[in-house]
Design a protein around this motif. Structure first.
Motif, PDB file in Angstrom:
ATOM      1  N   THR A  62       3.052  -9.622  -5.490  1.00 46.69           N
ATOM      2  CA  THR A  62       4.380 -10.024  -4.644  1.00 46.69           C
ATOM      3  C   THR A  62       4.555  -8.338  -4.179  1.00 46.69           C
ATOM      4  OG1 THR A  62       5.063 -11.602  -6.777  1.00 46.69           O
ATOM      5  CG2 THR A  62       6.592 -11.087  -4.450  1.00 46.69           C
ATOM      6  N   LYS A  63       5.046  -8.361  -2.724  1.00 52.20           N
ATOM      7  CA  LYS A  63       4.949  -7.633  -1.749  1.00 52.20           C
ATOM      8  C   LYS A  63       7.221  -7.362  -1.681  1.00 52.20           C
ATOM      9  CE  LYS A  63       1.060  -7.621   0.567  1.00 52.20           C
ATOM     10  NZ  LYS A  63       0.731  -7.114   2.319  1.00 52.20           N
ATOM     11  N   GLY A  64       7.654  -7.326  -1.656  1.00 48.80           N
ATOM     12  CA  GLY A  64       9.252  -7.516  -0.783  1.00 48.80           C
ATOM     13  C   GLY A  64      10.221  -5.900  -2.188  1.00 48.80           C
ATOM     14  N   PRO A  65      11.368  -5.829  -1.795  1.00 49.98           N
ATOM     15  CA  PRO A  65      12.327  -5.075  -2.684  1.00 49.98           C
ATOM     16  C   PRO A  65      12.395  -5.840  -4.714  1.00 49.98           C
ATOM     17  CG  PRO A  65      13.676  -5.620  -0.679  1.00 49.98           C
ATOM     18  CD  PRO A  65      11.835  -5.913  -0.463  1.00 49.98           C
ATOM     19  N   VAL A  66      12.374  -6.785  -4.406  1.00 49.20           N
ATOM     20  CA  VAL A  66      12.827  -7.465  -5.130  1.00 49.20           C
ATOM     21  C   VAL A  66      11.767  -7.025  -6.080  1.00 49.20           C
ATOM     22  CG1 VAL A  66      13.769  -9.803  -6.300  1.00 49.20           C
ATOM     23  CG2 VAL A  66      14.866  -9.486  -4.335  1.00 49.20           C
ATOM     24  N   ALA A  67      10.981  -8.521  -5.899  1.00 45.07           N
ATOM     25  CA  ALA A  67       9.419  -7.963  -6.949  1.00 45.07           C
ATOM     26  C   ALA A  67       9.451  -6.021  -6.874  1.00 45.07           C
ATOM     27  CB  ALA A  67       8.474  -8.237  -6.245  1.00 45.07           C
ATOM     28  N   SER A  68       9.882  -5.210  -6.779  1.00 48.24           N
ATOM     29  CA  SER A  68       9.801  -3.887  -6.949  1.00 48.24           C
ATOM     30  C   SER A  68      10.157  -3.578  -7.522  1.00 48.24           C
ATOM     31  CB  SER A  68       9.402  -2.831  -5.975  1.00 48.24           C
ATOM     32  OG  SER A  68       8.598  -3.338  -4.669  1.00 48.24           O
ATOM     33  N   ILE A  69      11.607  -4.102  -7.538  1.00 50.66           N
ATOM     34  CA  ILE A  69      12.791  -3.843  -8.810  1.00 50.66           C
ATOM     35  C   ILE A  69      12.537  -4.407  -9.857  1.00 50.66           C
ATOM     36  CG2 ILE A  69      14.885  -4.413  -9.175  1.00 50.66           C
ATOM     37  CD1 ILE A  69      15.864  -3.774  -6.034  1.00 50.66           C
TER      38      ILE A  69
END
Length: 242
Positions: free
Chosen positions: A106-113
């Protein structure tokens, strides 16, 4: 003969007046038929290349930054509700590794966090929470990248316009001092140039300000989503540990 000559002269004056009026009407129609872009181009050229060129450069660079940020922020936006549900289902069915796999895909900052929090989940909830907070700050910095340049262009464009106005007024007063009398036709050109630089500086600032406000609102929305999702992740990890 005198009567005929007077009649011919009067007719000639009438024809000349009619021709002048027609020419004036044709000129007005030509001006009215010009598009907004053509008029803007002519006014820009009249403003002079010195300050107008710098103001135009501010507009181009500001728009480039704004477009890049808008594209990045739109790509960074994700369906966090769907992601949270997928992570929760993965935790219930496959554990931490399955949830991490969902975040990888999943892409995006939420997925990275989420991934950073899940990666530290084995060290305890406190470590996972610290990782989420720390990486959230990193992601926030990525979201706000280059926005300061946009605010700089918004501030500097009208200032350059005002500087062009001041310089134009100085030139106008120098002409008045050199000639020794006040003539509207003598200083009209300098005053027009001075006012045009201010107008284009303000137009540039207004356009960039609209983009800036949209970008800030978008960043705030993503940051709020990140914070809310981070709390949900910690709650999911706490429930999974039980």
């Amino acid at each position: 003969m005198k009567k005929i000559s007077f009649t011919l002269a009067t007719a000639g004056m009438f024809v000349l007046g009619t021709t002048s009026a027609s020419a004036a009407m044709l000129q007005e129609e030509a001006e009215a038929s010009k598009g907004f872009t053509q008029i803007l181009k002519e006014q820009f050229i009249q403003g002079g290349p010195e300050f107008m060129g710098i103001v135009l450069l501010c507009l181009i660079l500001g728009l480039a930054v704004a477009i890049e940020r808008i594209i990045y922020l739109n790509l960074a936006s994700t369906n966090s509700t769907k992601l949270k549900q997928q992570v929760e289902d993965a935790l219930a069915s496959g554990g931490i590794e399955a949830a991490k796999e969902v975040c990888r895909n999943t892409k995006g900052p939420v997925a990275s966090i989420f991934y950073q929090g899940l990666d530290r989940a084995g060290e305890g909830l406190e470590s996972a929470e610290k990782a989420v907070v720390a990486y959230g700050g990193v992601q926030m910095g990525q979201l706000e990248k280059n926005v300061s340049w946009l605010s700089l262009f918004i501030a500097i464009a009208p200032m350059l316009g005002f500087m062009g106005t001041v310089i134009g007024m100085i030139a106008a007063f120098q002409k008045i001092a050199a000639v020794g009398n006040l003539s509207a036709s003598l200083i009209a050109g300098d005053i027009q140039v001075a006012l045009l630089t201010t107008v284009f500086g303000l137009i540039t600032a207004i356009i960039l300000q609209i983009f800036y406000n949209y970008i800030i609102a978008k960043i705030d929305s993503i940051v709020n989503d990140m914070e809310d999702s981070s709390i949900s992740l910690i709650d999911m990890l706490a429930a999974h540990k039980k």
